[in-house]
Motif scaffolding. Structure first.
Motif, short mmCIF file in Angstrom:
data_model
loop_
_atom_site.label_atom_id
_atom_site.label_comp_id
_atom_site.label_asym_id
_atom_site.label_seq_id
_atom_site.Cartn_x
_atom_site.Cartn_y
_atom_site.Cartn_z
N ILE A 187 19.21 32.78 75.41
CA ILE A 187 19.41 34.18 75.05
C ILE A 187 19.33 34.29 73.53
N PRO A 188 18.21 34.78 72.97
CA PRO A 188 18.10 34.93 71.52
C PRO A 188 19.02 36.04 71.01
N ILE A 233 15.57 37.43 77.66
CA ILE A 233 16.27 36.33 78.29
C ILE A 233 15.23 35.43 78.94
N GLN A 234 15.42 34.13 78.79
CA GLN A 234 14.48 33.14 79.31
C GLN A 234 15.22 32.20 80.25
N VAL A 235 14.54 31.79 81.32
CA VAL A 235 15.13 30.83 82.24
C VAL A 235 14.09 29.80 82.64
N PRO A 282 9.55 22.97 89.32
CA PRO A 282 9.89 23.60 88.04
C PRO A 282 9.26 24.99 87.92
N ARG A 283 9.95 25.87 87.23
CA ARG A 283 9.43 27.23 87.03
C ARG A 283 9.95 27.78 85.71
N TYR A 284 9.28 28.82 85.25
CA TYR A 284 9.62 29.47 83.98
C TYR A 284 9.56 30.98 84.17
N ASP A 285 10.51 31.68 83.54
CA ASP A 285 10.45 33.14 83.55
C ASP A 285 11.07 33.66 82.26
N ALA A 311 18.07 42.63 89.55
CA ALA A 311 17.87 42.89 88.12
C ALA A 311 18.03 41.60 87.31
N GLY A 312 17.20 41.44 86.29
CA GLY A 312 17.26 40.28 85.43
C GLY A 312 16.47 39.10 85.97
#
Length: 239
Positions: free
Chosen positions: A68-69, A91-93, A129-132, A156-157
């Protein structure tokens, strides 16, 4: 109701010159047996990275990693082919699963970057593995609760492999909101005050304080002055 209070100035402090990190829980060279985790919340690092510096390519496995920047621009690259910039309001996960390699650098040549690095122990091992990454509408947290993470891909999110919900709120002085837990039987909430001062279920909190609370259904949040708060609802059991 059970609680635990972590005052801001009791966190682990690691200053590497280019990186200044405050560790709520044991991490790297900071080890405190009484601060290993809050349920499945394993890492909460409050990082400041100098101009154009950062973390070189390194591995992760079987962990849900949330960034979370708070200030500045953070450049991300990974072996899944993602090359992105995340900024305040994003937000990055990453679900590390069977294994990922990634790097993170301050994308600004003339300003530091601040961000929260959060690790959640997943409820599934060896996933793909995954990125969002998403951009949030910060107006949606003004004097109310904004959900930013959940277990549900359609909610949401962003989503994670865990029965966890993250929310943020930005309150004007004197405002009050309530947070109702999604799973009152199994979950607790770790509150992290990003800015300002607040009182939660009678506990006064200041900037960068952490407050864990469980065996409770509702959090009553009162803003003692203008404040921003991150609420991390997570399972209390590691099983």
């Amino acid at each position: 109701m059970n609680t635990i209070l972590h005052k801001a100035d009791t966190r682990g402090d690691a200053n590497h010159g280019w990186l200044h990190s405050k560790h709520t829980f044991s991490f790297a060279n900071y080890y405190n047996p009484e601060r290993m985790n809050f349920g499945v919340l394993r890492v909460l690092n409050d990082d400041t990275v100098s101009e154009s510096k950062g973390f070189g390519t390194h591995p992760h496995k079987d962990m849900e990693i949330v960034s979370i920047p708070l200030e500045g621009d953070l450049k991300h690259e990974d072996n899944m082919g993602n090359k992105t910039i995340i900024r305040s309001g994003d937000i990055q996960v990453m679900s590390a699963g069977t294994g990922v390699m990634h790097s993170e650098y301050n994308n600004n040549p003339d300003a530091h970057v601040k961000f929260l690095q959060i690790w959640i122990i997943p409820n599934k091992q060896s996933v793909e593995p995954r990125y969002d990454q998403i951009t949030l509408n910060q107006e949606d947290r003004k004097n109310k609760i904004q959900q930013i993470l959940s277990p549900n891909a359609d909610d949401a999110g962003v989503w994670v492999h865990q029965n966890a919900w993250f929310n943020m709120t930005s309150l004007d002085k004197g405002k009050e909101v309530q947070y109702n837990l999604n799973d009152t039987k199994n979950n607790g909430v770790y509150v992290f005050v990003l800015k300002g001062d607040a009182t939660i279920n009678g506990q006064p909190l200041n900037q960068r304080d952490g407050f864990g609370i469980w065996d409770v259904e509702t959090l009553n949040i009162e803003a003692d002055n203008d404040t921003e708060i991150l609420l991390m609802e997570v399972p209390m059991s590691l099983n």
